[in-house]
Design a protein around this motif. Structure first.
Motif, PDB file in Angstrom:
ATOM      1  N   ALA A 139       0.829  -1.208   0.000  1.00 55.64           N
ATOM      2  CA  ALA A 139       0.000   0.000   0.000  1.00 55.64           C
ATOM      3  C   ALA A 139       0.861   1.255   0.000  1.00 55.64           C
ATOM      4  N   PHE A 140       0.567   2.135  -0.932  1.00 51.39           N
ATOM      5  CA  PHE A 140       1.245   3.418  -1.076  1.00 51.39           C
ATOM      6  C   PHE A 140       0.327   4.471  -0.461  1.00 51.39           C
ATOM      7  N   ALA A 141       0.766   5.086   0.629  1.00 52.19           N
ATOM      8  CA  ALA A 141      -0.111   5.983   1.384  1.00 52.19           C
ATOM      9  C   ALA A 141       0.334   7.441   1.336  1.00 52.19           C
ATOM     10  N   ASP A 142      -0.612   8.299   1.025  1.00 59.02           N
ATOM     11  CA  ASP A 142      -0.408   9.744   1.158  1.00 59.02           C
ATOM     12  C   ASP A 142      -0.935  10.107   2.548  1.00 59.02           C
ATOM     13  N   THR A 143      -0.192   9.695   3.552  1.00 58.89           N
ATOM     14  CA  THR A 143      -0.634   9.756   4.946  1.00 58.89           C
ATOM     15  C   THR A 143      -0.978  11.156   5.423  1.00 58.89           C
ATOM     16  N   VAL A 144      -0.221  12.139   4.999  1.00 56.06           N
ATOM     17  CA  VAL A 144      -0.489  13.493   5.475  1.00 56.06           C
ATOM     18  C   VAL A 144      -1.263  14.314   4.448  1.00 56.06           C
ATOM     19  N   GLY A 145      -1.708  13.667   3.393  1.00 59.33           N
ATOM     20  CA  GLY A 145      -2.606  14.296   2.430  1.00 59.33           C
ATOM     21  C   GLY A 145      -2.049  15.512   1.719  1.00 59.33           C
ATOM     22  N   ILE A 146      -0.757  15.489   1.369  1.00 60.85           N
ATOM     23  CA  ILE A 146      -0.159  16.685   0.764  1.00 60.85           C
ATOM     24  C   ILE A 146       0.084  16.576  -0.736  1.00 60.85           C
ATOM     25  N   ASN A 147      -0.084  15.394  -1.301  1.00 59.54           N
ATOM     26  CA  ASN A 147       0.192  15.229  -2.722  1.00 59.54           C
ATOM     27  C   ASN A 147      -0.970  15.715  -3.579  1.00 59.54           C
ATOM     28  N   MET A 148      -0.625  16.351  -4.683  1.00 57.95           N
ATOM     29  CA  MET A 148      -1.612  16.768  -5.675  1.00 57.95           C
ATOM     30  C   MET A 148      -1.781  15.630  -6.687  1.00 57.95           C
ATOM     31  N   PRO A 149      -2.919  15.557  -7.361  1.00 55.84           N
ATOM     32  CA  PRO A 149      -3.216  14.416  -8.231  1.00 55.84           C
ATOM     33  C   PRO A 149      -2.138  14.077  -9.263  1.00 55.84           C
TER      34      PRO A 149
END
Length: 191
Positions: A139-149
């Motif tokens: 699983a590849f997680a954007d844990t802190v929600g900072i990546n743009m699409p």
């Protein structure tokens, strides 16, 4: 005993439940008589033997037990949260998956917490070692929600294209909605 968070995986849904450790919910996970579907009961654990053992104890009677073991892979998390080197994180990844396997887990997901801020080549190495150790899903997680699409899609495509053995595992993504783009990030990995 503290309550455990259990993810109940059913077709097209994932429901997180917090249940007492000795709950009968696991024993009562029955086959759906109409469809024949047997639910996957997934428990989440840090890459620590005591957590993995507690996870096994909570789902060992499930018809389809699963564990999601995770550890942080971004440099900032490794340095300040885990206080570990990259090499130590690779070792804990392998040993935690092997330990879960030794207890009886056959369905093992390994998640890289904070993948979105991790070095992409390092993620490839961690996933490669996780798969070799027995992970059936990564699983590849954007844990802190900072990546743009666009960025997230490119990162995921890079990791999928450059991880040896990736075709031997299911690849999943885990997106947080801090910036309101979790759905867009999820869709971005498809194209």
């Amino acid at each position: 005993m503290r309550p455990l968070t259990i993810a109940l995986l059913v077709p097209n849904h994932r429901v997180n439940l917090v249940v007492p450790e000795k709950s009968d919910i696991i024993r009562k996970s029955q086959v759906d008589e109409e469809t024949g579907y047997i639910p996957v009961i997934c428990v989440i654990a840090r890459s620590k033997e005591r957590d993995i053992k507690a996870a096994w104890e909570s789902v060992k009677y499930a018809k389809r037990p699963r564990i999601l073991v995770f550890t942080s892979t971004s440099d900032i998390h490794m340095k300040y949260k885990l206080k570990m080197t990259r090499e130590e994180v690779v070792e804990i990844t392998k040993s935690s998956i092997r330990f879960a396997k030794s207890l009886g887990f056959k369905d093992i997901e390994f998640g890289c917490e904070d993948s979105g801020r991790s070095d992409k080549d390092y993620i490839c190495k961690v996933f490669e070692e996780a798969i070799k150790a027995g992970a059936t899903t990564v699983a590849f997680a954007d844990t802190v929600g900072i990546n743009m699409p666009q960025e997230y899609g490119e990162l995921v495509r890079y990791v999928k294209a450059n991880t040896p053995g990736i075709d031997d595992a299911i690849f999943s993504v885990h997106c947080h909605n801090d910036l309101g783009v979790a759905t867009a990030n999820t869709i971005a990995v498809l194209f």
